[in-house]
Design a protein around this motif. Structure first.
Motif, mmCIF file in Angstrom:
data_model
loop_
_atom_site.group_PDB
_atom_site.id
_atom_site.type_symbol
_atom_site.label_atom_id
_atom_site.label_comp_id
_atom_site.label_asym_id
_atom_site.label_seq_id
_atom_site.Cartn_x
_atom_site.Cartn_y
_atom_site.Cartn_z
ATOM 1 N N GLU A 92 81.664 49.139 7.602
ATOM 2 C CA GLU A 92 82.236 47.831 7.897
ATOM 3 C C GLU A 92 81.584 47.156 9.092
ATOM 4 N N ARG A 93 81.222 47.940 10.116
ATOM 5 C CA ARG A 93 80.745 47.365 11.366
ATOM 6 C C ARG A 93 79.235 47.221 11.440
ATOM 7 N N TRP A 94 78.506 47.998 10.633
ATOM 8 C CA TRP A 94 77.045 47.937 10.668
ATOM 9 C C TRP A 94 76.463 47.205 9.473
ATOM 10 N N ALA A 95 77.033 47.457 8.288
ATOM 11 C CA ALA A 95 76.356 47.017 7.067
ATOM 12 C C ALA A 95 76.280 45.498 6.954
ATOM 13 N N GLN A 96 77.393 44.779 7.171
ATOM 14 C CA GLN A 96 77.355 43.331 6.960
ATOM 15 C C GLN A 96 76.435 42.614 7.943
ATOM 16 N N PRO A 97 76.453 42.929 9.267
ATOM 17 C CA PRO A 97 75.481 42.264 10.145
ATOM 18 C C PRO A 97 74.030 42.536 9.763
ATOM 19 N N ILE A 98 73.750 43.760 9.330
ATOM 20 C CA ILE A 98 72.384 44.078 8.921
ATOM 21 C C ILE A 98 72.041 43.355 7.624
ATOM 22 N N GLY A 99 72.999 43.295 6.691
ATOM 23 C CA GLY A 99 72.763 42.559 5.456
ATOM 24 C C GLY A 99 72.477 41.095 5.723
ATOM 25 N N LEU A 100 73.165 40.513 6.693
ATOM 26 C CA LEU A 100 72.918 39.119 7.038
ATOM 27 C C LEU A 100 71.530 38.927 7.632
ATOM 28 N N VAL A 101 71.059 39.908 8.415
ATOM 29 C CA VAL A 101 69.694 39.842 8.953
ATOM 30 C C VAL A 101 68.682 39.821 7.819
ATOM 31 N N VAL A 102 68.885 40.692 6.820
ATOM 32 C CA VAL A 102 67.964 40.750 5.688
ATOM 33 C C VAL A 102 67.957 39.420 4.939
ATOM 34 N N LEU A 103 69.131 38.866 4.684
ATOM 35 C CA LEU A 103 69.207 37.612 3.941
ATOM 36 C C LEU A 103 68.569 36.464 4.708
ATOM 37 N N ARG A 104 68.737 36.445 6.018
ATOM 38 C CA ARG A 104 68.072 35.405 6.816
ATOM 39 C C ARG A 104 66.554 35.572 6.764
ATOM 40 N N ASP A 105 66.085 36.806 6.787
ATOM 41 C CA ASP A 105 64.637 37.062 6.766
ATOM 42 C C ASP A 105 63.989 36.597 5.475
ATOM 43 N N THR B 56 81.758 35.585 8.407
ATOM 44 C CA THR B 56 80.544 35.593 7.591
ATOM 45 C C THR B 56 79.421 34.799 8.241
ATOM 46 N N PHE B 57 79.753 33.655 8.859
ATOM 47 C CA PHE B 57 78.715 32.753 9.355
ATOM 48 C C PHE B 57 78.639 32.698 10.883
ATOM 49 N N SER B 58 79.343 33.568 11.580
ATOM 50 C CA SER B 58 79.333 33.503 13.046
ATOM 51 C C SER B 58 77.947 33.774 13.612
ATOM 52 N N GLN B 59 77.188 34.658 12.967
ATOM 53 C CA GLN B 59 75.837 34.941 13.454
ATOM 54 C C GLN B 59 74.948 33.707 13.332
ATOM 55 N N ASN B 60 74.987 33.050 12.178
ATOM 56 C CA ASN B 60 74.211 31.822 11.999
ATOM 57 C C ASN B 60 74.667 30.736 12.980
ATOM 58 N N TYR B 61 75.989 30.630 13.172
ATOM 59 C CA TYR B 61 76.556 29.644 14.095
ATOM 60 C C TYR B 61 76.029 29.878 15.514
ATOM 61 N N ALA B 62 76.097 31.133 15.951
ATOM 62 C CA ALA B 62 75.672 31.457 17.313
ATOM 63 C C ALA B 62 74.180 31.217 17.516
ATOM 64 N N LEU B 63 73.367 31.662 16.577
ATOM 65 C CA LEU B 63 71.918 31.479 16.717
ATOM 66 C C LEU B 63 71.560 29.997 16.686
ATOM 67 N N GLY B 64 72.306 29.219 15.892
ATOM 68 C CA GLY B 64 72.050 27.780 15.845
ATOM 69 C C GLY B 64 72.377 27.066 17.142
ATOM 70 N N LEU B 65 73.290 27.648 17.944
ATOM 71 C CA LEU B 65 73.644 27.061 19.237
ATOM 72 C C LEU B 65 72.820 27.631 20.388
ATOM 73 N N GLY B 66 71.842 28.477 20.047
ATOM 74 C CA GLY B 66 70.922 28.970 21.061
ATOM 75 C C GLY B 66 71.251 30.323 21.647
ATOM 76 N N LEU B 67 72.256 31.016 21.145
ATOM 77 C CA LEU B 67 72.556 32.352 21.649
ATOM 78 C C LEU B 67 71.577 33.359 21.048
ATOM 79 N N ALA B 68 71.156 34.329 21.838
ATOM 80 C CA ALA B 68 70.287 35.391 21.348
ATOM 81 C C ALA B 68 71.126 36.480 20.692
ATOM 82 N N LYS B 69 70.471 37.286 19.844
ATOM 83 C CA LYS B 69 71.192 38.370 19.188
ATOM 84 C C LYS B 69 71.776 39.342 20.201
#
Length: 449
Positions: free
Chosen positions: A37-50, A275-288
């Motif tokens: 639950e805590r690792w798979a979805q963030p990593i999956g989102l990285v793959v999809l963004r790539d 689901t979209f918090s990572q995209n939201y944060a990166l779009g506002l200039g926050l680093a991973k």
């Protein structure tokens, strides 16, 4: 002679040390679930963004597809698990299949780039392109992994319900959540920034931990004896009718309907932003790395408060405490929708979101056990999952295209959180006002001389 307290769960009786051992092995199983639950979805989102996936594709794969899987698979397996009577019990035989299957699928996810390169060379001019093949293999094996993982989570909750005294469930789920949050803190502080360069190793770790911890737990936790299963529901004679049969059989009490509504609305309150918090944060200039640190800070606060929230759920009822947490989150979501305009405001909202949503999940973890009958818990819980799946399908299918059309305006996820949290509060209020379910067994059931 001093009195020794024993604890009872169905036909199982534990000494204090025996109960502690069971909790320890359940924590081992929770470790595998937490890594998923805590690792798979963030990593999956990285793959999809790539691979350049759109918001629609991300919403479909990470929200809609798992919801469809839950709708089609979990109720049928839940019904069969409730009715299973084997020397190994009714949960462990299924867990010993689902967890290794999920691990194998995750190994294939890790190997997807290699498979894509090989297929690209093999197909030659017929190839749709290596990136398309990579995305295709990822989607295929990720879907299989999600199917196995969601089945495992449902069966794990059924096992907890069968082997733990109900008077301790709030505190047990608080401890399980502490383990999950600890896993998440370690990931966000140490590993999330490595997702771009050590992707294969991270996916391999998920597969090994998930595939080994659940079977080990099954070997060490025993189930008690169960009474004869109830008659097969008349409408459950065919696999295509299983989901419909679950709902018709489990929606006979108004209290259950309000509970289903609360679970549905809570799921769609948190899932769009998660689901979209990572995209939201990166779009506002926050680093991973900064996002990972914020997440870890929120989880640390949740760890500090989890046991207290679990005690409150045992003392005052999971529904009542969950209602209070949802009311607080509703205010936070509304404030976030109106005030989040830049990275600074996002940081404050994100931290509050992690802490308060975590408090709700801790309080609500034992809520199904308070509402649904114990003898057929997985069947009723699976019916709840059907309703949650339908809600996630509807919201996920609509939100992804809406975000693409809006130019990736992720404030829409905050607006939806404010709306659905208010509706969820209405259902929780009706649930509190309805007739209470049967009281749980006392945790300290039988002092012995």
């Amino acid at each position: 002679m001093a009195t020794r307290l024993r604890f009872r769960a169905g036909t199982l009786h534990y000494s204090a040390w025996g109960l502690l051992a069971v909790v320890g092995w359940l924590l081992v199983g929770e470790l595998g679930i937490a890594v998923r639950e805590r690792w798979a979805q963030p990593i999956g989102l990285v793959v999809l963004r790539d691979v350049g996936a759109s918001d629609t594709s991300i919403a479909l794969l990470l929200a809609t597809v798992p919801a469809v899987i839950s709708l089609l698979l979990v109720p049928a397996i839940g019904l069969r698990s409730d009715r299973c009577r084997s020397p190994w019990g009714r949960r462990r035989p299924y867990l010993l299949v689902s967890a290794p299957l999920g691990a194998a699928a995750m190994l294939c996810v890790a190997a997807a780039p290699t498979l894509a390169a090989f297929s690209h060379d093999l197909l030659g001019a017929w190839s749709p392109g290596q990136r398309a093949l990579d995305l295709g293999f990822f989607c295929l094996f990720w879907t299989i992994f999600e199917a196995a993982a969601m089945t495992t989570v449902a069966l794990f909750n059924g096992l907890v319900n069968d082997v733990m005294p109900h008077g301790l469930l709030g505190r047990l789920y608080a401890v399980l959540r502490i383990v999950g949050l600890g896993v998440a803190i370690f990931f966000n502080m140490s590993l999330f920034a490595l997702a771009d360069t050590r992707l294969f190793e991270l996916l391999l770790t998920i597969a090994l931990v998930f595939g080994l911890s659940i079977p080990l737990m099954c070997l060490m936790v025993r189930e008690g004896a169960y009474s004869a299963p109830p008659p097969v529901p008349a409408l459950a004679t065919g696999p295509r009718l299983s989901a419909r049969a679950q709902l018709l059989q489990c929606c006979t009490q108004r209290r259950h309907l309000w509970a289903f509504g609360a679970f549905m609305l809570a799921a769609v309150t948190f899932s769009p932003f998660n689901t979209f918090s990572q995209n939201y944060a990166l779009g506002l200039g926050l680093a991973k790395a900064e996002l990972g640190a914020l997440t870890a800070t929120g989880y640390a606060v949740s760890i500090a408060s989890a046991f207290g929230i679990g005690w409150l759920a045992d003392r005052f009822g999971a529904v009542r405490v969950a209602t209070a947490m949802m009311a607080l989150y509703s205010l936070i979501a509304l404030g976030g929708c109106l005030l989040v305009q830049d990275g600074t405001a996002f940081r404050a909202f994100y931290l509050a979101h992690v802490i308060v949503s975590g408090a709700y999940f801790t309080a609500a973890a034992a809520m199904p056990m308070d509402v649904f009958p114990r003898a057929e818990f997985v069947r009723y819980n699976a019916s709840k999952d059907i309703m949650v799946a339908l809600a996630n399908i509807l919201v996920g299918t609509c939100l992804g295209p809406l975000l693409d059309l809006s130019g990736h305006d992720y404030r829409l996820t905050l607006a939806s959180a404010a709306l659905f949290s208010l509706l969820c509060l209405g259902c929780l209020g009706h649930l509190l006002g309805s007739a209470p379910a049967a009281k749980a067994e006392p945790a300290q059931a039988c002092p012995l001389p």
